[in-house]
Design a protein around this motif. Structure first.
Motif, PDB file in Angstrom:
ATOM      1  N   ARG A  57      25.553  -6.238  10.416  1.00  0.00           N
ATOM      2  CA  ARG A  57      24.275  -5.600  10.428  1.00  0.00           C
ATOM      3  C   ARG A  57      23.998  -5.260   9.059  1.00  0.00           C
ATOM      4  N   ARG A  89      20.993   2.491   0.113  1.00  0.00           N
ATOM      5  CA  ARG A  89      21.718   3.503   0.847  1.00  0.00           C
ATOM      6  C   ARG A  89      22.829   2.872   1.781  1.00  0.00           C
ATOM      7  N   ARG A 136      19.496 -12.916  13.391  1.00  0.00           N
ATOM      8  CA  ARG A 136      18.450 -13.195  13.933  1.00  0.00           C
ATOM      9  C   ARG A 136      18.173 -12.690  15.488  1.00  0.00           C
ATOM     10  N   PHE A 160      22.478  -8.877   8.993  1.00  0.00           N
ATOM     11  CA  PHE A 160      21.571  -8.740  10.008  1.00  0.00           C
ATOM     12  C   PHE A 160      21.354 -10.173  10.585  1.00  0.00           C
ATOM     13  N   PHE A 195      17.100  -7.661  -1.685  1.00  0.00           N
ATOM     14  CA  PHE A 195      16.219  -8.830  -2.146  1.00  0.00           C
ATOM     15  C   PHE A 195      15.883  -8.642  -3.712  1.00  0.00           C
ATOM     16  N   THR A 196      16.431  -7.568  -4.163  1.00  0.00           N
ATOM     17  CA  THR A 196      15.923  -7.265  -5.613  1.00  0.00           C
ATOM     18  C   THR A 196      16.881  -6.214  -6.324  1.00  0.00           C
ATOM     19  N   ASP A 222      10.913  -0.569   0.342  1.00  0.00           N
ATOM     20  CA  ASP A 222      11.483  -0.189   1.438  1.00  0.00           C
ATOM     21  C   ASP A 222      13.111  -0.625   1.963  1.00  0.00           C
ATOM     22  N   PHE A 223      13.084  -2.000   1.569  1.00  0.00           N
ATOM     23  CA  PHE A 223      14.368  -2.777   1.601  1.00  0.00           C
ATOM     24  C   PHE A 223      15.327  -2.408   0.423  1.00  0.00           C
ATOM     25  N   PRO A 225      19.146 -13.788   0.542  1.00  0.00           N
ATOM     26  CA  PRO A 225      19.464 -13.904   1.971  1.00  0.00           C
ATOM     27  C   PRO A 225      19.337 -15.336   2.331  1.00  0.00           C
ATOM     28  N   LEU A 285       8.953  -4.188  -0.322  1.00  0.00           N
ATOM     29  CA  LEU A 285      10.297  -4.410  -1.109  1.00  0.00           C
ATOM     30  C   LEU A 285      10.933  -3.102  -1.399  1.00  0.00           C
ATOM     31  N   HIS A 309      26.577   4.236   1.391  1.00  0.00           N
ATOM     32  CA  HIS A 309      27.429   4.741   2.572  1.00  0.00           C
ATOM     33  C   HIS A 309      28.783   4.035   2.575  1.00  0.00           C
ATOM     34  N   HIS A 327      21.636  -5.081   5.932  1.00  0.00           N
ATOM     35  CA  HIS A 327      20.355  -5.550   5.336  1.00  0.00           C
ATOM     36  C   HIS A 327      20.474  -6.534   4.183  1.00  0.00           C
ATOM     37  N   PRO A 328      19.747  -7.428   3.961  1.00  0.00           N
ATOM     38  CA  PRO A 328      19.656  -8.417   2.639  1.00  0.00           C
ATOM     39  C   PRO A 328      19.187  -7.392   1.458  1.00  0.00           C
ATOM     40  N   LEU A 381      15.640   0.117  -0.771  1.00  0.00           N
ATOM     41  CA  LEU A 381      15.796   1.821  -0.405  1.00  0.00           C
ATOM     42  C   LEU A 381      17.242   1.788   0.696  1.00  0.00           C
ATOM     43  N   VAL A 382      16.735   0.847   1.400  1.00  0.00           N
ATOM     44  CA  VAL A 382      17.888   0.672   2.565  1.00  0.00           C
ATOM     45  C   VAL A 382      19.240   0.014   2.203  1.00  0.00           C
TER      46      VAL A 382
END
Lengths: 373, 307
Positions: free
Chosen positions: A288, A329, A353, A351, A293-294, A322-323, A3, A320, A333, A290-291, A325-326
């Motif tokens: 929107r 997902r 700021r 997303f 990260f991994t 959680d994100f 990001p 980590l 989608h 989500h970044p 997974l997002v």
């Protein structure tokens, strides 16, 4: 992609989006509510102005902050120029459904008296604000008028948030369908003198409608239809012209979505409907995001966090996971939707700021959309 | 804003308190049926979660409501069944609805009221229209009571007004996200509902709040060393970046929650953002537990949860 890198050199997809803004004369932004459609429309118009074009953005009920950002406060149905560091021109219009409809009535009435009778009618006042699809129809009407105006090279439209995102395509026909309605013809028959005695079934029908809604309302409706007599042809012709313009190659449809399942489902439904009408989606903009990260799998990160439960590093792994997974997902989608609009470009906007409050905020979104660092 | 999610959560929370619950959706496909793996709802009720008296679970049912169906029902009850089908089939409802804005809304609300009066459920959860339309939806009753002074529509409107005005029978739960624009919209909607509809407002439900996690401020390498474990290559940077993103978002959310609190003197019920896969009954139970915990913590006046 980290990001921290943010927007870098323009990708070919971003270049394709820029080409739309540079070449087309109408760009229609559509999608469900709350996905940043209005902001996106404003940014696209601003980009055209930066490329030297005279662009006008039609917004519908923008969030107050954005209206402030565009300097739209207190202006009405007429375009207002927005000053800024661009070589072209940027104009904005805030759609006023009722006065657009009023203008249309004035334009198509035979004489000022007819216009006045209609504008003063209570039934008209109700339908001009509330006929389902009126807002969509008037947005398209405004688009048509601005497109015909030689002061503008590009019209960007932010479509009204509606449950059925296609309403605006159908809206021009809905009003004329309304005027073709049987009840209308029944009501008009006696005044046209074709036959003084309306048939018995029709009379019963009229009586039952009147019984449900009450007599006054009904009388208003009759007065409206009588005043409107003779204007249908003009309205119908205009509706056909608008529809032709919407489906012509000078018009680009840009789908705006967020990566949540609901809005992606709605966007897919919308793309389907456009395809049925032989209209391609020219670009897909996903706000929107989500970044990511991994590249590690969410499950293995989650397992790490479970074995380290209760420690700081366990919490960090959990976060980590959680994100991851997002992000997975969201891509899942989007995969089907991207395939559906292929080969059109898909542009992802992270997303941000905060919400857009001013021209700098719009510029920042533009940097992400068009790939500038 | 997650309005449908919150409706489903509220229904589930009430069912766990032993109340039989009926969810009514009024805008067509809402995604609720998908949460339960069911096909789209119809005018007939479906059971989403069967009641289990031994476990104190009241059960969750759902149905949909359209203005056309509501009109048919209404005319039948008013002894006008003969003309009702013709009115709908001929498209006259469209004409009527156009002539009198709000008529669709009053028909739907009138049907909701008759469901409430029939007492087939302890709690009726109406998944109402979104912000822009919510006010005109609820305002339709007072608007129509004035505009149509006689006849069945007028009496329908008056009955609905009586329901909306009675906080024992009806409350509005506003749903938002801890973000700038949704908070602004919510505050606007709340004041307009109070001014123009006079319906009683329950607590505000804030959906999608990031839950707390330990270690978000910690340095990954140091935290790993402390737990006697080692990081893979590149992992420290990813862990730190993700933690920073979460801290950032949480700070922004906290700011918005404070702003909401300052702008609107209503208690807040916060629901966690669920990172887990799609919403299903298990996730709804998790959200329902959070909602009930929030209700427990509400300051006086005490909110009745028991029947």
């Amino acid at each position: 992609m980290s990001p921290a890198k943010g927007a870098s050199a323009a990708s070919s997809e971003q270049a394709e989006l820029a080409a739309l803004v540079h070449d087309r004369s109408i760009v229609i932004c559509s999608g469900s509510g709350g996905v940043g459609k209005t902001t996106t429309a404003a940014v696209l118009a601003m980009e055209a102005a930066a490329a030297g074009r005279r662009a006008v953005v039609v917004t519908i009920d923008p969030a107050k902050r954005l209206a402030d950002a565009l300097g739209l406060d207190g202006i009405g149905n007429a375009p207002k120029q927005i000053d800024g560091p661009w070589s072209g021109e940027l104009w904005a219009v805030m759609l006023d459904t009722k006065s657009t409809f009023d203008d249309l009535v004035t334009q198509y009435s035979a004489d000022p008296e007819q216009a006045e009778r209609i504008l003063a009618n209570r039934f008209y006042k109700n339908i001009s604000g509330a006929l389902s699809g009126t807002q969509e129809y008037m947005a398209m009407e405004k688009l048509y008028a601005l497109h015909a105006d030689e002061a503008f090279d590009l019209v960007v439209v932010d479509t009204p948030p509606s449950r059925n995102a296609l309403d605006f395509l159908e809206a021009p026909r809905r009003l004329t369908r309304f005027l073709d309605h049987r009840l209308y013809r029944v009501l008009m028959a006696p005044t046209r003198g074709v036959m003084k005695a309306v048939n018995v079934a029709a009379q019963a029908f009229v009586r039952s409608v009147s019984k449900v809604v009450g007599g006054e309302v009904f009388d208003d409706a009759v007065a409206f239809f009588q005043a409107f007599d003779g204007m249908e042809a003009g309205f119908k012709e205009r509706a056909e012209l608008v529809l032709d313009l919407l489906t012509s190659p000078v018009t680009a449809f840009v789908l705006v979505a967020s990566p949540s399942r609901d809005t992606v489902d709605e966007a897919r439904f919308f793309a389907d409907k456009l395809a049925e009408a032989d209209i391609p989606v020219s670009a897909l903009i996903v706000n929107r995001m989500h970044p990511r990260f991994t590249d590690a799998l969410p499950e293995s990160l989650r397992a790490r966090s479970d074995t380290l439960d209760g420690t700081d590093i366990g919490g960090l792994y959990r976060n980590l996971a959680d994100f991851a997974l997002v992000a997975a997902r969201e891509e899942e989608h989007l995969a089907g939707l991207a395939e559906q609009v292929a080969p059109s470009p898909v542009i992802r906007v992270p997303f941000l700021r905060s919400d857009v409050h001013d021209l700098d905020g719009l510029r920042l979104v533009g940097d992400h959309l068009f790939g500038r660092s | 804003m997650g309005k449908t999610t919150v409706s489903a959560t509220l229904a589930r929370a009430a069912a766990h308190q032993g109340l039989s619950t009926l969810i009514v959706e009024v805008e067509g496909k809402s995604g609720l049926s998908a949460m339960y793996g069911e096909p789209a709802f119809s005018y007939d009720e479906v059971t989403l979660a069967a009641a289990d008296p031994d476990a104190g679970f009241g059960g969750v049912r759902a149905r949909t409501l359209t203005p056309d169906d509501a009109l048919l029902d209404y005319l039948e009850n008013a002894g006008m069944s003969r003309i009702s089908r013709r009115l709908v089939a001929s498209g006259a409802l469209d004409m009527v609805a156009t002539a009198v804005p709000g008529i669709r809304d009053i028909l739907v609300l009138g049907k909701v009221r008759s469901i409430e009066q029939a007492r087939s459920a302890d709690l009726v959860v109406l998944d109402a229209p979104a912000a822009g339309h919510a006010i005109s939806f609820l305002q339709s009753a007072s608007g129509l009571a004035d505009a149509v002074r006689l006849g069945p529509i007028n009496s329908q409107a008056k009955d609905v007004l009586a329901m909306l005005d009675d906080p024992e029978r009806c409350q509005v739960l506003l749903v938002t996200l801890p973000e700038e624009t949704p908070v602004n919209e919510l505050v606007d909607t709340a004041y307009q509902l109070e001014d123009r509809v006079g319906v009683s407002l329950g607590p505000v439900v804030v959906n999608g709040c990031y839950p707390e996690l330990p270690g978000l401020d910690a340095d990954p390498a140091a935290a790993a060393a402390e737990a006697d474990t080692s990081l893979r290559r590149g992992e420290a940077a990813a862990l730190a970046a993700a933690a920073e993103f979460r801290r950032d978002r949480m700070a922004l959310q906290a700011e918005q929650l404070t702003r909401l609190n300052d702008a609107l003197p209503l208690p807040q019920l916060r629901l966690p953002y669920l990172f887990d896969a799609e919403l299903g009954p298990n996730q709804l139970d998790e959200l329902a537990a959070a909602l009930l915990a929030g209700i427990e913590d509400l300051p006086a006046p005490h909110v009745e949860v028991e029947p």
